[in-house]
Design a protein around this motif. Structure first.
Motif, PDB file in Angstrom:
ATOM      1  N   GLU A  26       0.370  -0.905   0.151  1.00 49.53           N
ATOM      2  CA  GLU A  26      -0.345  -0.110  -0.089  1.00 49.53           C
ATOM      3  C   GLU A  26       0.899   1.666   0.218  1.00 49.53           C
ATOM      4  OE1 GLU A  26      -2.869  -0.157   3.344  1.00 49.53           O
ATOM      5  OE2 GLU A  26      -3.779  -1.781   2.232  1.00 49.53           O
ATOM      6  N   ASN A  27       2.491   1.105   0.575  1.00 53.82           N
ATOM      7  CA  ASN A  27       2.633   2.677   0.226  1.00 53.82           C
ATOM      8  C   ASN A  27       3.315   2.765  -0.565  1.00 53.82           C
ATOM      9  OD1 ASN A  27       4.327   4.628   1.723  1.00 53.82           O
ATOM     10  ND2 ASN A  27       5.998   3.472   1.557  1.00 53.82           N
ATOM     11  N   LEU A  28       3.011   1.722  -1.994  1.00 53.05           N
ATOM     12  CA  LEU A  28       4.400   2.485  -3.420  1.00 53.05           C
ATOM     13  C   LEU A  28       2.561   2.782  -3.780  1.00 53.05           C
ATOM     14  CD1 LEU A  28       6.204   1.162  -5.363  1.00 53.05           C
ATOM     15  CD2 LEU A  28       5.047  -1.118  -5.401  1.00 53.05           C
ATOM     16  N   LEU A  29       3.209   3.511  -5.038  1.00 53.07           N
ATOM     17  CA  LEU A  29       2.551   4.639  -5.457  1.00 53.07           C
ATOM     18  C   LEU A  29       2.609   4.407  -6.720  1.00 53.07           C
ATOM     19  CD1 LEU A  29       2.439   8.056  -3.974  1.00 53.07           C
ATOM     20  CD2 LEU A  29       0.786   6.456  -3.865  1.00 53.07           C
ATOM     21  N   TRP A  30       3.725   4.233  -7.492  1.00 55.08           N
ATOM     22  CA  TRP A  30       3.297   3.718  -9.362  1.00 55.08           C
ATOM     23  C   TRP A  30       5.343   3.030  -8.866  1.00 55.08           C
ATOM     24  CZ3 TRP A  30       7.449   5.397 -12.402  1.00 55.08           C
ATOM     25  CH2 TRP A  30       6.308   5.549 -13.809  1.00 55.08           C
ATOM     26  N   SER A  31       5.459   2.828 -10.296  1.00 49.24           N
ATOM     27  CA  SER A  31       6.865   2.081 -10.442  1.00 49.24           C
ATOM     28  C   SER A  31       7.082   1.137 -11.843  1.00 49.24           C
ATOM     29  CB  SER A  31       7.319   0.722  -9.175  1.00 49.24           C
ATOM     30  OG  SER A  31       6.537  -0.644  -9.488  1.00 49.24           O
ATOM     31  N   ASP A  32       8.248   1.460 -12.099  1.00 50.02           N
ATOM     32  CA  ASP A  32       7.991   0.850 -13.465  1.00 50.02           C
ATOM     33  C   ASP A  32      10.120   0.255 -13.551  1.00 50.02           C
ATOM     34  OD1 ASP A  32       8.372  -0.344 -15.821  1.00 50.02           O
ATOM     35  OD2 ASP A  32       8.639   2.011 -16.140  1.00 50.02           O
ATOM     36  N   SER A 109       3.789  14.663  -3.591  1.00 46.59           N
ATOM     37  CA  SER A 109       4.504  14.423  -2.191  1.00 46.59           C
ATOM     38  C   SER A 109       4.898  13.238  -2.298  1.00 46.59           C
ATOM     39  CB  SER A 109       3.839  14.501  -0.668  1.00 46.59           C
ATOM     40  OG  SER A 109       3.453  13.919  -0.546  1.00 46.59           O
ATOM     41  N   GLY A 110       6.324  12.296  -1.369  1.00 47.45           N
ATOM     42  CA  GLY A 110       6.509  11.246  -1.419  1.00 47.45           C
ATOM     43  C   GLY A 110       7.596  10.732  -1.793  1.00 47.45           C
ATOM     44  N   TYR A 111       8.268   9.649  -1.602  1.00 52.37           N
ATOM     45  CA  TYR A 111       9.862   9.100  -1.769  1.00 52.37           C
ATOM     46  C   TYR A 111       9.652   8.463  -3.130  1.00 52.37           C
ATOM     47  CZ  TYR A 111      14.106   6.317  -0.503  1.00 52.37           C
ATOM     48  OH  TYR A 111      15.428   6.627  -0.251  1.00 52.37           O
ATOM     49  N   ILE A 112      10.970   9.003  -3.539  1.00 50.33           N
ATOM     50  CA  ILE A 112      11.142   8.653  -4.744  1.00 50.33           C
ATOM     51  C   ILE A 112      12.521   8.327  -5.291  1.00 50.33           C
ATOM     52  CG2 ILE A 112      10.951   9.915  -7.347  1.00 50.33           C
ATOM     53  CD1 ILE A 112       9.019  11.987  -5.987  1.00 50.33           C
ATOM     54  N   GLU A 113      12.334   7.398  -5.983  1.00 44.83           N
ATOM     55  CA  GLU A 113      14.353   6.521  -5.988  1.00 44.83           C
ATOM     56  C   GLU A 113      14.140   6.243  -6.966  1.00 44.83           C
ATOM     57  OE1 GLU A 113      14.728   3.768  -2.867  1.00 44.83           O
ATOM     58  OE2 GLU A 113      13.913   2.298  -4.162  1.00 44.83           O
ATOM     59  N   VAL A 114      15.426   6.147  -8.140  1.00 45.56           N
ATOM     60  CA  VAL A 114      15.469   5.546  -9.602  1.00 45.56           C
ATOM     61  C   VAL A 114      17.016   5.216  -9.010  1.00 45.56           C
ATOM     62  CG1 VAL A 114      16.227   6.117 -11.620  1.00 45.56           C
ATOM     63  CG2 VAL A 114      14.081   8.243 -10.127  1.00 45.56           C
ATOM     64  N   SER A 115      17.300   4.429  -9.153  1.00 45.14           N
ATOM     65  CA  SER A 115      18.644   3.458  -9.625  1.00 45.14           C
ATOM     66  C   SER A 115      19.110   3.443 -10.983  1.00 45.14           C
ATOM     67  CB  SER A 115      18.003   1.929  -8.744  1.00 45.14           C
ATOM     68  OG  SER A 115      19.378   1.034  -9.341  1.00 45.14           O
ATOM     69  N   ALA A 116      20.408   3.609 -11.315  1.00 47.86           N
ATOM     70  CA  ALA A 116      20.551   4.258 -12.378  1.00 47.86           C
ATOM     71  C   ALA A 116      22.079   4.075 -12.714  1.00 47.86           C
ATOM     72  CB  ALA A 116      20.385   5.768 -12.721  1.00 47.86           C
ATOM     73  N   MET A 117      22.936   3.732 -13.425  1.00 45.51           N
ATOM     74  CA  MET A 117      24.305   3.757 -13.544  1.00 45.51           C
ATOM     75  C   MET A 117      24.476   5.292 -14.514  1.00 45.51           C
ATOM     76  SD  MET A 117      27.235   0.881 -15.064  1.00 45.51           S
ATOM     77  CE  MET A 117      25.989   0.269 -14.546  1.00 45.51           C
ATOM     78  N   VAL A 263       8.041   5.456  -6.426  1.00 45.87           N
ATOM     79  CA  VAL A 263       7.861   5.967  -5.303  1.00 45.87           C
ATOM     80  C   VAL A 263       6.537   5.334  -4.475  1.00 45.87           C
ATOM     81  CG1 VAL A 263       5.979   8.118  -6.175  1.00 45.87           C
ATOM     82  CG2 VAL A 263       7.753   7.587  -7.889  1.00 45.87           C
ATOM     83  N   TYR A 264       6.855   5.669  -3.169  1.00 45.94           N
ATOM     84  CA  TYR A 264       6.252   5.836  -2.622  1.00 45.94           C
ATOM     85  C   TYR A 264       5.617   6.397  -2.259  1.00 45.94           C
ATOM     86  CZ  TYR A 264       9.415   1.112  -2.611  1.00 45.94           C
ATOM     87  OH  TYR A 264      10.053   0.255  -3.024  1.00 45.94           O
TER      88      TYR A 264
END
Length: 274
Positions: A26-32, A109-117, A263-264
């Motif tokens: 429920e904390n996860l709003l959006w992801s790819d 608002s939210g916690y947005i994280e991206v794993s990238a090189m 995005v959480y």
């Protein structure tokens, strides 16, 4: 007893080392997670095509790239999004790609994280950033900008997190920004993130906090982050900042690789290091 403790410890390790979010979380709003090979998911992303002309050529920064939706410039391979910039051909233009979640992923608002090189080399300018979702009368910098991650190849490994507003922007030299050095940013994946709440924004790299901007009771001129913003990922070439010391003609093509975007609602608990 030793065997029981061992089994319990292994169970905890499996529980806390799971990196993929559950769709039922429920904390996860959006992801790819970029698990489908080929093109990007256009139900989640928009392509931005062109060079900003007319009216905003070079996107206001004198950038040298033309954005396309060609698989030469953007594709998904082996669970990784690849944005690839190429040097000029006969047309005399660099090509690259830029995608946004506008009207498909917009958050206040939210916690947005991206794993990238990240790419490397003089003239590269990758960015993971956010703009307000406004269809008309967008005014920069008054309406705000959040830069989750920026990197310029002439300053290899230095990662920047920044906001731009009417009061705080690089034109005035008042932007609120900080940076952290990541030596292997172009060799390995790292997680670039912000935790955006009503009163402040925190910046993280691999869960290490390195920058905070607080609202401090300011109005819109200092804190316009009160409306939905969307996510942008792009690889620019040259420009006022990325091309400050020119563009190395011998480094192309260059790739920005993205493993996942999540995005959480709130910052999730991270796995424990055992």
């Amino acid at each position: 007893m030793i065997r029981s403790n061992l089994i319990f410890s292994l169970a905890l390790l499996i529980l806390f080392s799971c990196n993929s979010p559950s769709e039922s979380d429920e904390n996860l709003l959006w992801s790819d997670e970029f698990n489908s090979a080929g093109s990007i998911d256009t139900e989640k992303w928009n392509f931005q095509i062109g060079d900003g002309c007319p009216g905003n050529c070079g996107f206001g920064n004198n950038e040298k790239q033309f954005y396309t939706d060609s698989t030469k410039n953007i594709r998904v391979e082996d669970g990784i999004l690849i944005i690839e910039a190429h040097q000029p051909t006969d047309s005399g233009r660099y090509t690259s790609a830029k995608i946004t979640t506008k009207n498909k992923g917009d958050w206040k608002s939210g916690y947005i994280e991206v794993s990238a090189m990240l790419p490397e080399g003089r003239g590269t300018w990758p960015a993971i950033w956010m703009l307000p979702t406004k269809d008309k009368d967008f005014k920069w910098p008054a309406d705000g900008e959040i830069d989750i991650m920026e990197h310029v190849g002439y300053n290899q490994g230095q990662i920047y997190g920044t906001i731009h507003t009417e009061d705080y922007n690089h034109i005035k030299g008042t932007q609120k920004s900080d940076s952290l050095f990541v030596e292997d940013a172009s060799k390995n994946f790292h997680v670039y993130a912000i935790n955006w709440t009503e009163d402040k924004i925190d910046w993280f790299i691999d869960d290490e906090l390195y920058h905070t901007v607080e609202k401090n009771g300011e109005g819109k001129s200092g804190w316009p982050f009160i409306t939905p913003f969307h996510l942008i990922i792009n690889l620019a070439v040259g420009g006022n900042w990325g091309g400050k010391y020119g563009i190395d003609p011998n480094i192309w093509p260059q790739k920005l690789k993205v493993d996942y975007v999540r995005v959480y609602k709130t910052k999730p608990l991270k796995e424990k290091k055992l």
